[in-house]
Design a protein around this motif. Structure first.
Motif, PDB file in Angstrom:
ATOM      1  N   ALA A   4     -29.532 -12.918   3.174  1.00 24.15           N
ATOM      2  CA  ALA A   4     -29.920 -13.898   2.335  1.00 24.15           C
ATOM      3  C   ALA A   4     -30.991 -14.801   3.068  1.00 24.15           C
ATOM      4  CB  ALA A   4     -28.790 -14.944   2.000  1.00 24.15           C
ATOM      5  N   ALA A  21     -34.174 -12.422   2.583  1.00 25.04           N
ATOM      6  CA  ALA A  21     -34.583 -12.254   1.145  1.00 25.04           C
ATOM      7  C   ALA A  21     -35.250 -13.877   1.086  1.00 25.04           C
ATOM      8  CB  ALA A  21     -33.348 -12.372   0.306  1.00 25.04           C
ATOM      9  N   ARG A  43     -31.746  -6.222   1.363  1.00 28.67           N
ATOM     10  CA  ARG A  43     -30.382  -5.374   1.249  1.00 28.67           C
ATOM     11  C   ARG A  43     -30.093  -4.459   2.277  1.00 28.67           C
ATOM     12  NH1 ARG A  43     -29.616  -3.585  -4.552  1.00 28.67           N
ATOM     13  NH2 ARG A  43     -27.811  -2.499  -3.645  1.00 28.67           N
TER      14      ARG A  43
END
Length: 308
Positions: free
Chosen positions: A203, A206, A242
């Motif tokens: 996260a 990202a 990911r």
């Protein structure tokens, strides 16, 4: 009919103190490297890539990205336009610089942040590591990994993969693989890349990617987790984070290059592992690494012959 070129961007493992030397033979790449080494945010890290720290995660990732992008800077104006670019592990981030979706200096900075976030997932007293397995008997891998607390990290062949898990059980996994009739190599890596052990880095990375300045890629890239082409920033921001905690499907990426009609593949180095894997899987593709040449002109001449 003219050939179709793929560019391959390597991951960790083959970095060495001379990995910037060939790129420096080109004046454009030499200026890029001088600027990066002089940058307060990058210089110390890249200099670390020339010394004994080059195998630590925080040094290896940005140094390999810089070496890859410097080599691309030395070649891109004088070779054929690639049909595809594919990157292995941290090399997938390099691939976005090769395709022009991100500025090279921004890619290196993102590599520094990626390494920092991944290292933060390693809990004191619970080290992580990776083991390469090959020649494994059919059906034996999943059970072996489960027994040793490891996860598939990078699938490289029908009977081969790189696994990530607890550092203290690397030798146990390697010995069990050999006892089962396979081969095993403990890798000089201190994080279990592409496994759930690094989920905490996904996260925040990202978020960093979402804040980056993205451009439309000049040619498509292959996503490591899906082996599908990426044409825009939307898919990049969705899938690139990911791959930190999900397995890389490198076997499928190699097959996707074949399906795309690639006839020639050039690995930007350091190392030649990707070109050798692709050549073994598809002997019909002419594969070389820049590390196998003595000069930039030699690389250009080989590409011209293969792509005619």
């Amino acid at each position: 009919m003219a050939g179709r070129l793929a560019i391959l961007c390597p991951g960790q493992g083959a970095q060495h103190p001379a990995m910037f030397d060939m790129a420096r033979m080109d004046s454009t790449a030499n200026r890029l490297l001088d600027a990066w080494f002089a940058d307060p945010a990058l210089g110390a890290t890249l200099r670390g890539g020339l010394g004994e720290e080059r195998f630590t995660n925080r040094i290896a990732q940005p140094a390999i990205v810089a070496a890859t992008l410097a080599m691309w800077g030395a070649l891109q104006a004088t070779i054929a336009r690639p049909a595809l670019v594919a990157g292995y592990s941290i090399g997938e981030l390099s691939a976005y610089g090769v395709a022009g979706a991100l500025e090279p200096v921004d890619v290196i900075k993102l590599a520094i942040e990626r390494a920092r976030l991944m290292d933060a997932c390693v809990v004191d007293g619970a080290g992580q590591g990776m083991v390469a397995l090959s020649g494994m008997p059919s059906g034996s891998i999943d059970d072996l990994l489960a027994r040793c607390g490891f996860y598939p990290a990078i699938v490289t062949g029908d009977d081969a993969l790189v696994a990530g898990g607890p550092a203290e059980r690397r030798a146990e996994l390697a010995q069990a693989a050999i006892a089962a009739g396979g081969h095993a190599t403990v890798l000089p890596v201190a994080v279990a890349s592409h496994t759930p052990m690094l989920a905490g880095a996904v996260a925040p990375f990202a978020a960093r990617l979402a804040d980056a300045h993205w451009l439309t890629p000049a040619f498509p890239l292959l996503s490591g987790i899906s082996a599908e082409p990426v044409f825009d920033a939307y898919k990049a921001v969705a899938e690139l984070p990911r791959q930190i905690a999900e397995p890389i499907r490198w076997r499928e990426c190699m097959d996707a290059l074949t399906e795309a009609g690639v006839t020639v593949a050039l690995e930007l180095g350091p190392g030649a592992a990707l070109s050798r894997m692709l050549q073994s899987r598809n002997p019909g593709i002419a594969c070389r690494s820049v590390s196998e040449f003595r000069s930039l002109d030699g690389i250009r001449a080989w590409l011209e012959r293969q792509l005619d």
